[in-house]
Design a protein around this motif. Structure first.
Motif, PDB file in Angstrom:
ATOM      1  N   THR A  53       0.779  -1.175   0.051  1.00  0.00           N
ATOM      2  CA  THR A  53       0.010  -0.080   0.006  1.00  0.00           C
ATOM      3  C   THR A  53       0.851   1.266  -0.068  1.00  0.00           C
ATOM      4  N   ALA A  54       1.911   1.073   0.739  1.00  0.00           N
ATOM      5  CA  ALA A  54       3.064   2.487   0.770  1.00  0.00           C
ATOM      6  C   ALA A  54       3.432   2.651  -0.689  1.00  0.00           C
ATOM      7  N   GLU A  55       3.773   1.546  -1.449  1.00  0.00           N
ATOM      8  CA  GLU A  55       4.397   1.546  -2.549  1.00  0.00           C
ATOM      9  C   GLU A  55       3.462   2.187  -3.659  1.00  0.00           C
ATOM     10  N   LEU A  56       2.295   1.677  -3.523  1.00  0.00           N
ATOM     11  CA  LEU A  56       1.175   2.096  -4.482  1.00  0.00           C
ATOM     12  C   LEU A  56       0.725   3.624  -4.135  1.00  0.00           C
ATOM     13  N   LYS A  57       0.875   3.881  -2.675  1.00  0.00           N
ATOM     14  CA  LYS A  57       0.622   5.470  -2.532  1.00  0.00           C
ATOM     15  C   LYS A  57       1.881   6.429  -3.163  1.00  0.00           C
ATOM     16  N   LYS A  58       2.954   6.046  -3.244  1.00  0.00           N
ATOM     17  CA  LYS A  58       4.263   6.628  -3.875  1.00  0.00           C
ATOM     18  C   LYS A  58       4.023   6.723  -5.304  1.00  0.00           C
ATOM     19  N   LEU A  59       3.605   5.560  -5.791  1.00  0.00           N
ATOM     20  CA  LEU A  59       3.346   5.593  -7.365  1.00  0.00           C
ATOM     21  C   LEU A  59       2.137   6.656  -7.697  1.00  0.00           C
ATOM     22  N   ASN A  60       1.431   6.426  -7.039  1.00  0.00           N
ATOM     23  CA  ASN A  60      -0.068   7.360  -7.297  1.00  0.00           C
ATOM     24  C   ASN A  60       0.428   8.775  -7.159  1.00  0.00           C
ATOM     25  N   LYS A  61       1.320   9.136  -6.252  1.00  0.00           N
ATOM     26  CA  LYS A  61       1.724  10.515  -6.086  1.00  0.00           C
ATOM     27  C   LYS A  61       2.547  10.843  -7.183  1.00  0.00           C
ATOM     28  N   GLN A  62       3.463  10.242  -7.564  1.00  0.00           N
ATOM     29  CA  GLN A  62       4.052  10.469  -8.634  1.00  0.00           C
ATOM     30  C   GLN A  62       3.348  10.471  -9.974  1.00  0.00           C
ATOM     31  N   MET A  63       2.547   9.554 -10.102  1.00  0.00           N
ATOM     32  CA  MET A  63       1.355   9.620 -11.366  1.00  0.00           C
ATOM     33  C   MET A  63       0.655  11.117 -11.268  1.00  0.00           C
ATOM     34  N   LYS A  64       0.330  11.427 -10.183  1.00  0.00           N
ATOM     35  CA  LYS A  64      -0.568  12.749 -10.172  1.00  0.00           C
ATOM     36  C   LYS A  64       0.477  13.893 -10.439  1.00  0.00           C
ATOM     37  N   LYS A  65       1.576  13.790 -10.188  1.00  0.00           N
ATOM     38  CA  LYS A  65       2.667  14.802 -10.456  1.00  0.00           C
ATOM     39  C   LYS A  65       2.863  14.830 -11.975  1.00  0.00           C
ATOM     40  N   LEU A  66       2.924  13.650 -12.460  1.00  0.00           N
ATOM     41  CA  LEU A  66       3.143  13.513 -14.061  1.00  0.00           C
ATOM     42  C   LEU A  66       2.082  14.267 -14.790  1.00  0.00           C
ATOM     43  N   ILE A  67       0.633  13.773 -14.548  1.00  0.00           N
ATOM     44  CA  ILE A  67      -0.370  14.117 -14.774  1.00  0.00           C
ATOM     45  C   ILE A  67      -0.566  15.883 -14.852  1.00  0.00           C
ATOM     46  N   GLU A  68      -0.156  16.225 -13.699  1.00  0.00           N
ATOM     47  CA  GLU A  68      -0.078  17.966 -13.770  1.00  0.00           C
ATOM     48  C   GLU A  68       1.047  18.404 -14.670  1.00  0.00           C
ATOM     49  N   LEU A  69       1.931  17.901 -14.717  1.00  0.00           N
ATOM     50  CA  LEU A  69       3.115  18.567 -15.701  1.00  0.00           C
ATOM     51  C   LEU A  69       2.621  18.182 -17.061  1.00  0.00           C
ATOM     52  N   LYS A  70       1.844  17.159 -17.331  1.00  0.00           N
ATOM     53  CA  LYS A  70       1.367  17.063 -18.847  1.00  0.00           C
ATOM     54  C   LYS A  70       0.251  18.093 -19.027  1.00  0.00           C
ATOM     55  N   LYS A  71      -0.631  18.424 -18.167  1.00  0.00           N
ATOM     56  CA  LYS A  71      -1.633  19.409 -18.243  1.00  0.00           C
ATOM     57  C   LYS A  71      -1.037  20.851 -18.406  1.00  0.00           C
ATOM     58  N   GLN A  72       0.024  21.065 -17.664  1.00  0.00           N
ATOM     59  CA  GLN A  72       0.809  22.395 -17.717  1.00  0.00           C
ATOM     60  C   GLN A  72       1.513  22.313 -19.187  1.00  0.00           C
ATOM     61  N   GLY A  73       1.947  21.181 -19.753  1.00  0.00           N
ATOM     62  CA  GLY A  73       2.601  21.194 -20.919  1.00  0.00           C
ATOM     63  C   GLY A  73       1.500  21.704 -22.112  1.00  0.00           C
ATOM     64  N   ASN A  74       0.256  20.977 -21.885  1.00  0.00           N
ATOM     65  CA  ASN A  74      -0.614  21.263 -22.886  1.00  0.00           C
ATOM     66  C   ASN A  74      -1.260  22.555 -22.759  1.00  0.00           C
ATOM     67  N   LEU A  75      -1.222  22.944 -21.678  1.00  0.00           N
ATOM     68  CA  LEU A  75      -1.764  24.443 -21.690  1.00  0.00           C
ATOM     69  C   LEU A  75      -0.748  25.465 -22.359  1.00  0.00           C
TER      70      LEU A  75
END
Length: 147
Positions: A103-125
């Motif tokens: 669960t701790a590992e999944l939370k870490k991956l989820n946090k990294q995925m959210k950061k990646l999605i935010e960066l993608k959104k900023q790039g698209n904007l």
């Protein structure tokens, strides 16, 4: 990653990507145990290898069977007196510890995925703003030339 199922060490599996084009596997992801032979111990170096899709399938099957085992253990544990160490209660505790690390590992991956999605959104904007500026400059240029 979980720990290696093939060796008794506590080393976790490494997530890697193939860099050669042998058998048309370039870029394919896999997991591998990279635990080395320890000095003074008779354990040999582990050579466990799994393609990532097979690893995920195995983990999902283990998770489903573990959930089934835990629910059966909970029924057995709940029927006895409270605080009793019923049969298999060690398995239930061990599964909980593994679930906590997973669960701790999944939370870490989820946090990294959210950061990646935010960066993608900023790039698209930023790309959208750039194209709007180019179109506006082209429109101004056309207006200046047509005078």
């Amino acid at each position: 990653m979980t720990r290696c199922p093939a060796c008794p060490r506590t080393a976790s599996l490494k997530w890697l990507v193939t860099m050669t084009d042998k058998n048309d596997n370039l870029g394919r992801e896999f997991v591998k145990c990279e635990s080395k032979q320890e000095q003074g111990k008779k354990l040999k170096q582990c050579v466990h290898f799994e393609w990532l899709d097979e690893y995920i399938e195995r983990i999902q099957l283990e998770g489903a069977s573990r959930e089934l085992d835990l629910s059966l253990e909970a029924e057995k544990f709940g029927s006895g007196p409270s605080g009793s160490g019923g049969p298999g209660s060690g398995n239930s505790i061990g599964a909980t510890v593994r679930d906590a690390s997973g669960t701790a590992e999944l939370k870490k991956l989820n946090k990294q995925m959210k950061k990646l999605i935010e960066l993608k959104k900023q790039g698209n904007l930023m790309a959208g703003i750039f194209y709007i500026c180019v179109i506006a400059l082209a429109f101004v240029y056309v207006m200046i030339i047509s005078r």
